[in-house]
Write a protein that holds these residues in place. Structure first.
Motif, PDB file in Angstrom:
ATOM      1  N   TYR A 161      -4.272   2.923   7.741  1.00  0.00           N
ATOM      2  CA  TYR A 161      -2.916   3.010   7.185  1.00  0.00           C
ATOM      3  C   TYR A 161      -2.004   3.781   8.132  1.00  0.00           C
ATOM      4  O   TYR A 161      -0.890   3.343   8.448  1.00  0.00           O
ATOM      5  CB  TYR A 161      -3.002   3.701   5.823  1.00  0.00           C
ATOM      6  CG  TYR A 161      -1.717   3.748   5.021  1.00  0.00           C
ATOM      7  CD1 TYR A 161      -1.328   2.681   4.223  1.00  0.00           C
ATOM      8  CD2 TYR A 161      -0.917   4.887   5.033  1.00  0.00           C
ATOM      9  CE1 TYR A 161      -0.176   2.738   3.460  1.00  0.00           C
ATOM     10  CE2 TYR A 161       0.236   4.957   4.270  1.00  0.00           C
ATOM     11  CZ  TYR A 161       0.605   3.872   3.484  1.00  0.00           C
ATOM     12  OH  TYR A 161       1.747   3.944   2.732  1.00  0.00           O
ATOM     13  N   SER A 203       0.866  -1.175   0.000  1.00  0.00           N
ATOM     14  CA  SER A 203       0.000   0.000   0.000  1.00  0.00           C
ATOM     15  C   SER A 203       0.902   1.224   0.000  1.00  0.00           C
ATOM     16  O   SER A 203       1.820   1.318   0.830  1.00  0.00           O
ATOM     17  CB  SER A 203      -0.934   0.035   1.204  1.00  0.00           C
ATOM     18  OG  SER A 203      -1.935  -0.949   1.113  1.00  0.00           O
ATOM     19  N   ARG A 207       1.126   5.586  -0.352  1.00  0.00           N
ATOM     20  CA  ARG A 207       0.422   6.868  -0.278  1.00  0.00           C
ATOM     21  C   ARG A 207       1.405   7.997  -0.586  1.00  0.00           C
ATOM     22  O   ARG A 207       2.576   7.927  -0.209  1.00  0.00           O
ATOM     23  CB  ARG A 207      -0.179   7.074   1.118  1.00  0.00           C
ATOM     24  CG  ARG A 207      -1.191   8.218   1.182  1.00  0.00           C
ATOM     25  CD  ARG A 207      -1.838   8.353   2.539  1.00  0.00           C
ATOM     26  NE  ARG A 207      -3.079   9.118   2.442  1.00  0.00           N
ATOM     27  CZ  ARG A 207      -3.806   9.524   3.464  1.00  0.00           C
ATOM     28  NH1 ARG A 207      -3.423   9.228   4.712  1.00  0.00           N
ATOM     29  NH2 ARG A 207      -4.915  10.208   3.286  1.00  0.00           N
ATOM     30  N   PRO A 221      -3.324  -1.979   5.005  1.00  0.00           N
ATOM     31  CA  PRO A 221      -4.633  -1.350   4.746  1.00  0.00           C
ATOM     32  C   PRO A 221      -4.551  -0.274   3.673  1.00  0.00           C
ATOM     33  O   PRO A 221      -3.484   0.271   3.376  1.00  0.00           O
ATOM     34  CB  PRO A 221      -5.000  -0.748   6.103  1.00  0.00           C
ATOM     35  CG  PRO A 221      -3.697  -0.541   6.802  1.00  0.00           C
ATOM     36  CD  PRO A 221      -2.797  -1.637   6.343  1.00  0.00           C
ATOM     37  N   THR A 222      -5.710   0.036   3.118  1.00  0.00           N
ATOM     38  CA  THR A 222      -5.830   1.138   2.160  1.00  0.00           C
ATOM     39  C   THR A 222      -6.742   2.243   2.677  1.00  0.00           C
ATOM     40  O   THR A 222      -6.866   3.285   2.046  1.00  0.00           O
ATOM     41  CB  THR A 222      -6.366   0.624   0.812  1.00  0.00           C
ATOM     42  OG1 THR A 222      -7.604  -0.055   1.034  1.00  0.00           O
ATOM     43  CG2 THR A 222      -5.372  -0.322   0.150  1.00  0.00           C
ATOM     44  N   GLU A 223      -7.367   2.009   3.808  1.00  0.00           N
ATOM     45  CA  GLU A 223      -8.181   3.064   4.433  1.00  0.00           C
ATOM     46  C   GLU A 223      -7.231   4.009   5.166  1.00  0.00           C
ATOM     47  O   GLU A 223      -6.362   3.550   5.930  1.00  0.00           O
ATOM     48  CB  GLU A 223      -9.193   2.435   5.383  1.00  0.00           C
ATOM     49  CG  GLU A 223     -10.279   3.369   5.864  1.00  0.00           C
ATOM     50  CD  GLU A 223      -9.813   4.244   7.015  1.00  0.00           C
ATOM     51  OE1 GLU A 223     -10.172   5.444   7.024  1.00  0.00           O
ATOM     52  OE2 GLU A 223      -9.092   3.724   7.881  1.00  0.00           O
ATOM     53  N   PRO A 224      -7.329   5.327   4.939  1.00  0.00           N
ATOM     54  CA  PRO A 224      -6.323   6.254   5.443  1.00  0.00           C
ATOM     55  C   PRO A 224      -6.047   6.164   6.942  1.00  0.00           C
ATOM     56  O   PRO A 224      -4.890   6.172   7.368  1.00  0.00           O
ATOM     57  CB  PRO A 224      -6.882   7.634   5.064  1.00  0.00           C
ATOM     58  CG  PRO A 224      -7.708   7.369   3.844  1.00  0.00           C
ATOM     59  CD  PRO A 224      -8.308   6.013   4.068  1.00  0.00           C
ATOM     60  N   GLU A 225      -7.083   6.057   7.757  1.00  0.00           N
ATOM     61  CA  GLU A 225      -6.875   6.028   9.201  1.00  0.00           C
ATOM     62  C   GLU A 225      -6.159   4.745   9.623  1.00  0.00           C
ATOM     63  O   GLU A 225      -5.226   4.770  10.438  1.00  0.00           O
ATOM     64  CB  GLU A 225      -8.216   6.161   9.929  1.00  0.00           C
ATOM     65  CG  GLU A 225      -8.068   6.250  11.439  1.00  0.00           C
ATOM     66  CD  GLU A 225      -9.392   6.497  12.141  1.00  0.00           C
ATOM     67  OE1 GLU A 225      -9.439   6.293  13.375  1.00  0.00           O
ATOM     68  OE2 GLU A 225     -10.364   6.889  11.470  1.00  0.00           O
ATOM     69  N   ASN A 227      -5.338   8.766  -1.384  1.00  0.00           N
ATOM     70  CA  ASN A 227      -5.553   7.697  -0.419  1.00  0.00           C
ATOM     71  C   ASN A 227      -4.505   6.611  -0.684  1.00  0.00           C
ATOM     72  O   ASN A 227      -3.921   6.541  -1.771  1.00  0.00           O
ATOM     73  CB  ASN A 227      -6.955   7.119  -0.568  1.00  0.00           C
ATOM     74  CG  ASN A 227      -8.016   8.027   0.022  1.00  0.00           C
ATOM     75  OD1 ASN A 227      -7.749   8.813   0.932  1.00  0.00           O
ATOM     76  ND2 ASN A 227      -9.220   7.949  -0.527  1.00  0.00           N
TER      77      ASN A 227
END
Length: 488
Positions: free
Chosen positions: A267, A205, A207, A261-265, A291
């Motif tokens: 991650y 992942s 960002r 994870p790929t969900e910002p929080e 994201n």
């Protein structure tokens, strides 16, 4: 083998391996056609055929030297697109044994994959006898009536579905992990050995972040921060670095099927769990541009085309279509460059002194390039739970390599010995052969530096009942020394 006609060649795939192959072939063939399923933009952009392109890429020192040989001063083109230099910037590497911090000693340029590919592609576009056939799939290979010689490809336009035959004296497959070459060969009646496979279920992942104007100095200070993941820590591997135009990026990675994870929080929470808070402290001040984006690799394979009893004339393969690697080690583009260098040397020899079985010779020499990188990948990834290996032959020396490389890293880190630490990475980036750290003198030095190592050395000597040099010859695979000698 009949004398090569040197008229035309086809390259399947327009990625880095394909561009390198086309550059090589342009010296030996009157016409070279790159067949690519994507359409190329006139700007550096992500494209569907390279789903990994959003994620961090690098070329090792060996790969850089090869690419610079065929595309002189290509890094100046990268700089023109805003790519930064690493020279004298801080490298911070944290592993399970401690932290190594230093100023990066070389003028290497950092980049994103789209910028690198665009720069190399523009150089290839300027070669007058190279053409691009975009938005085309390769349906299958064309061959002589007896299937002993490949004579071209059948291409299909992805927009109109129109099919056409394209004939050539040589076809090189550089189409990557999705290569259909084993299928095509079987359709022509060839027996293809099963590939070696490593079922590392790799998850990335990544960002990207924008630097606020008051923090632009961070791009001048930092080259990279690496916080290594390890089976013993249960955390992800994380890398922070900069690419062009003051853009920062972070990457989370594991090879054992536990995806970042790929969900910002979530991650951000995983980065905060790392054994060093440094990356969290920096990115908390930055402005996210995206994201987190994922990339998944279900496994790695190494083909053994060189073992085939029969191989058609006029066909070769390089890059990920032959063997692909765990992207975290940054070896893929370097191996492709080294393979292209081998191809160049052997084509030059064939041009002046034609010999039979040319293609088989190329395949074997390319396998010599692949072997050390594959072994190093397996040594590292098979430490993780649920990563498995399947091959026709057992992997030689993997358990020894895993334990020894771990003790070597521990010794270099705890002693803050940059010479040894640098050699560790020189081996893993294919700049020097594994024997540079797996020789009797170095093994003795490392193992006698700790009680654990001394005990293990005594056990090995007692088990094998022979001198250390002979013991290592028995335990470890041998690799071709030519691979690590730059070809003139």
């Amino acid at each position: 083998m009949m004398a090569m006609r040197w008229d035309s060649a086809i390259v399947i795939g327009g990625g880095i391996a394909g561009l390198l192959a086309a550059r090589i072939l342009s010296e030996f063939y009157s016409k070279v056609v790159i067949v690519e399923k994507d359409a190329f933009s006139d700007q550096p952009e992500l494209r569907p055929g390279t789903p990994q392109a959003f994620h961090p890429h690098r070329i090792t020192g060996r790969g850089k030297a090869v690419i610079n040989r065929f595309f002189p001063d290509y890094e100046k083109d990268l700089e023109a697109h805003g790519a930064p230099s690493s020279l004298n910037k801080t490298v911070h590497q944290h592993n399970q044994y401690g932290t190594m911090v230093a100023q990066y000693p070389r003028n290497d340029i950092k980049f994103s994959r789209p910028v690198l590919e665009f720069v190399i592609r523009q150089r290839v576009r300027n070669i007058i006898n190279v053409q691009f056939l975009q938005k085309h799939d390769v349906v299958h290979l064309l061959s002589s009536a007896d299937h002993q010689t490949i004579t071209g490809i059948l291409g299909r336009n992805r927009v109109t579905n129109e099919e056409k035959e394209i004939h050539a004296d040589l076809v090189i497959d550089t189409s990557g992990r999705s290569s259909k070459l084993p299928k095509w060969l079987k359709e022509l009646g060839y027996e293809v050995p099963a590939p070696d496979r490593m079922t590392a279920v790799i998850g990335y992942s990544t960002r990207r972040y924008k630097l606020p104007s008051h923090l632009l100095h961070l791009a001048e200070k930092w080259d990279a921060i690496v916080i290594a993941g390890h089976p013993s820590t249960g955390t992800f591997h994380c890398v922070f670095s900069f690419i062009e135009n003051k853009v920062a990026e972070t990457l989370l990675y594991r090879p054992d099927g536990i995806y970042p994870p790929t969900e910002p929080e979530a991650y951000a929470k995983e980065i905060a769990r790392l054994p060093s808070p440094l990356i969290t402290e920096i990115i908390s001040k930055l402005e996210p541009m995206t994201n987190p984006r994922s990339y998944r690799v279900p496994g790695l394979f190494r083909q053994h085309f060189e073992q085939m009893a029969h191989w058609p004339e006029g066909l070769l393969v390089i890059g990920d279509a032959f063997c692909n690697f765990d992207p975290i080690f940054g070896q893929g583009m370097t191996v492709s460059a080294m393979e292209a260098e081998v191809l160049h040397s052997l084509l030059r020899e064939q041009q002046t002194d034609p010999k039979p079985l040319f293609e088989q010779n190329v395949l074997q020499k390319i396998q010599d390039v692949i072997a050390p990188a594959w072994w190093l990948n397996c040594t590292a990834d098979l430490q993780w739970e649920d990563v498995e290996y399947e091959g026709s032959q057992p992997l030689k020396g993997i358990e020894f390599g895993q334990k020894y490389m771990d003790l070597y890293l521990k010794h270099a880190t705890e002693e803050q010995n940059w010479k040894l630490y640098g050699m560790y990475w020189a081996v893993n980036t294919l700049s020097v052969p594994p024997k540079a750290i797996l020789n009797p003198q170095m093994v003795s030095t490392v193992l006698t530096s700790s009680p654990e190592g001394r005990l293990w050395l005594d056990e090995l000597l007692a088990e094998y009942k022979k001198p250390l040099e002979e013991l290592l010859d028995d335990i470890l695979p041998s690799f071709s020394g030519e691979v690590f000698q730059p070809i003139s």
